[in-house]
Design an enzyme around this catalytic site. Structure first.
Site, PDB file in Angstrom:
ATOM      1  N   TYR A 140      21.896 -15.041  -7.061  1.00  6.61           N
ATOM      2  CA  TYR A 140      20.797 -14.614  -5.935  1.00  6.61           C
ATOM      3  C   TYR A 140      21.531 -13.366  -5.320  1.00  6.61           C
ATOM      4  O   TYR A 140      22.502 -13.489  -4.756  1.00  6.61           O
ATOM      5  CB  TYR A 140      20.812 -15.733  -5.010  1.00  6.61           C
ATOM      6  CG  TYR A 140      19.808 -16.766  -5.262  1.00  6.61           C
ATOM      7  CD1 TYR A 140      18.524 -16.286  -5.747  1.00  6.61           C
ATOM      8  CD2 TYR A 140      20.160 -18.193  -5.443  1.00  6.61           C
ATOM      9  CE1 TYR A 140      17.718 -17.778  -5.800  1.00  6.61           C
ATOM     10  CE2 TYR A 140      19.421 -19.307  -5.963  1.00  6.61           C
ATOM     11  CZ  TYR A 140      18.119 -18.904  -6.051  1.00  6.61           C
ATOM     12  OH  TYR A 140      17.117 -19.819  -6.648  1.00  6.61           O
ATOM     13  N   ASP A 158      12.339 -13.890  -7.364  1.00  5.94           N
ATOM     14  CA  ASP A 158      11.115 -14.482  -6.902  1.00  5.94           C
ATOM     15  C   ASP A 158      11.702 -15.097  -5.607  1.00  5.94           C
ATOM     16  O   ASP A 158      10.724 -15.793  -5.202  1.00  5.94           O
ATOM     17  CB  ASP A 158      10.449 -15.127  -7.825  1.00  5.94           C
ATOM     18  CG  ASP A 158      11.138 -16.400  -8.319  1.00  5.94           C
ATOM     19  OD1 ASP A 158      12.456 -16.506  -8.066  1.00  5.94           O
ATOM     20  OD2 ASP A 158      10.527 -17.135  -9.251  1.00  5.94           O
ATOM     21  N   HIS A 202       9.428 -20.309 -10.888  1.00  5.45           N
ATOM     22  CA  HIS A 202      10.315 -21.255 -10.383  1.00  5.45           C
ATOM     23  C   HIS A 202      10.083 -22.528 -10.196  1.00  5.45           C
ATOM     24  O   HIS A 202      10.299 -23.423  -9.392  1.00  5.45           O
ATOM     25  CB  HIS A 202      10.578 -20.585  -8.629  1.00  5.45           C
ATOM     26  CG  HIS A 202      12.053 -20.488  -8.345  1.00  5.45           C
ATOM     27  ND1 HIS A 202      12.799 -19.274  -8.136  1.00  5.45           N
ATOM     28  CD2 HIS A 202      12.830 -21.529  -7.766  1.00  5.45           C
ATOM     29  CE1 HIS A 202      13.955 -19.937  -7.478  1.00  5.45           C
ATOM     30  NE2 HIS A 202      13.918 -21.053  -7.365  1.00  5.45           N
ATOM     31  N   ARG A 210       8.299 -23.965  -7.299  1.00  8.22           N
ATOM     32  CA  ARG A 210       8.815 -24.171  -5.999  1.00  8.22           C
ATOM     33  C   ARG A 210       8.900 -23.031  -4.945  1.00  8.22           C
ATOM     34  O   ARG A 210       9.451 -23.165  -3.786  1.00  8.22           O
ATOM     35  CB  ARG A 210      10.432 -24.594  -6.553  1.00  8.22           C
ATOM     36  CG  ARG A 210      10.653 -25.809  -6.930  1.00  8.22           C
ATOM     37  CD  ARG A 210      12.046 -25.933  -7.758  1.00  8.22           C
ATOM     38  NE  ARG A 210      13.039 -26.206  -6.394  1.00  8.22           N
ATOM     39  CZ  ARG A 210      13.215 -27.589  -6.186  1.00  8.22           C
ATOM     40  NH1 ARG A 210      12.313 -28.240  -6.348  1.00  8.22           N
ATOM     41  NH2 ARG A 210      14.211 -27.686  -5.096  1.00  8.22           N
ATOM     42  N   GLY A 213       7.669 -25.831 -16.113  1.00  4.78           N
ATOM     43  CA  GLY A 213       6.638 -27.085 -16.494  1.00  4.78           C
ATOM     44  C   GLY A 213       7.068 -27.399 -18.030  1.00  4.78           C
ATOM     45  O   GLY A 213       6.203 -28.382 -18.438  1.00  4.78           O
TER      46      GLY A 213
END
Length: 347
Positions: free
Chosen positions: A124, A152, A244, A247, A277
């Site tokens: 990050y 993202d 993500h 989320r 997913g």
């Protein structure tokens, strides 16, 4: 799905919601599954296939399966062994493990647990370049073989379940990935980590990251073919098509719906990875058929970790691999290179 229910019974509500929940009304979580369900398989028969090979090579590394553990923060919410348990489980299964900046265990502890098994570090990008440089240098020294730059999350998605539960990771999980107080505050947990994340991330930040390390730097969080094209133009060695796990931005398209357009746009000029997913080996097959080189798994890993620690993680990965083998045989393919677009139908 059964494993999730087992994990739910073992976790307190807030911890389960933290793992299972998503942004807003969780329509994107739903879209991730619905998009997979709309993809049909067109099997080939009389192919004589008896044995299948699930091994592959990614950025020069040999993998036993095209399934990897995608980056996730706070594994300690699921099990006391946290990322060390997850990394050990991935190593035993021969799967790639991606360690997150927001891990509850240190970069070095996770690398030690991974051993000689492939492991990458997810970054990050912080407002303070010294923090980024420190984390990258430690990842290099610890033996990570790639950096995954997540793009993202300029701000944290509005995760209603966590807000409702006033969720805060337990204090004993606030492990640091960096030694000084300044670094500690930046990576203590997800909330404090996000407060330090650069909220106006641009391509120049990617270029800085690439110039700062000798490792390949991938980009995670692409859904737009135009963004994928820009990544190719800048010689990004790999992109990860991901929303993500639902989320971040609610009502964003199901991630697998974005995969084929991105693959068509990049036309083999960079590696394309995928997550969001995935729940079955058949999902892995569908993503591979649509052009993914490898497929990441998230929440099922944490459910396995919750139920049985490192052994649970290994079991999840081996189960997904076994399902993939079954689907490959039933579809008439013996090698991952034969899992192609012609084998699926988008309804």
């Amino acid at each position: 799905m059964d494993l999730e229910e087992q994990a739910k019974q073992r976790l307190d509500l807030a911890s389960y919601d933290f793992i299972a929940g998503g942004a807003g009304a969780e329509l994107t979580i739903k879209a991730n599954r619905e998009a997979f369900e709309k993809i049909g398989i067109i099997p080939r028969v009389l192919t004589g296939v008896k044995q299948v090979d699930t091994s592959t090579t990614l950025l020069g590394q040999k993998l036993s399966m095209p399934i990897y553990v995608t980056s996730m923060s706070n594994h300690g919410v699921a099990h006391p062994s946290a990322e060390v348990g997850s990394a050990e489980g991935a190593r035993k299964a021969g799967a790639l493990f991606v360690a997150a900046t927001g891990s509850n265990k240190t970069i070095e502890e996770i690398a030690q647990a991974s051993g000689s098994s492939p492991h990458w570090f997810q970054l990050y990008y912080n407002k303070d370049p010294d923090i980024n440089k420190n984390l990258i240098e430690r990842a290099e020294k610890a033996g990570y073989s790639a950096i995954v730059m997540t793009v993202d999350l300029p701000v944290l998605g509005l995760r209603d379940r966590d807000l409702r539960n006033r969720f805060v990771p337990p204090s004993d999980l606030k492990r640091t990935n960096v030694p000084s107080e300044r670094f500690m505050n930046a990576t203590r947990n997800l909330q404090s980590l996000v407060s330090g994340v650069k909220d106006d991330l641009g391509w120049d930040d990617y270029e800085w990251t690439r110039k700062t390390t000798r490792l390949p730097v991938l980009i995670k969080g692409i859904l737009s073919p135009e963004d994928a094209e820009e990544a190719v133009r800048r010689n990004v060695p790999g992109i990860i098509v991901s929303n993500h796990g639902g989320r971040q931005l609610d009502t964003a398209i199901g991630a697998v719906s974005a995969l084929s357009p991105v693959v068509e746009k990049v036309a083999g000029r960079t590696k394309v990875l995928f997550d969001s997913g995935v729940r079955r080996g058949i999902d892995v097959f569908k993503a591979l058929a649509l052009g993914a080189d490898v497929v990441g798994v998230g929440r099922p890993i944490l459910y396995g970790l919750t139920v049985a620690g490192a052994e649970g993680v290994t079991a999840v990965l081996e189960h997904l691999k076994a399902e993939l083998v079954n689907v490959m045989r039933l579809s008439g393919v013996s090698d991952l290179s034969d899992v192609r677009r012609e084998l699926v139908s988008l309804s």
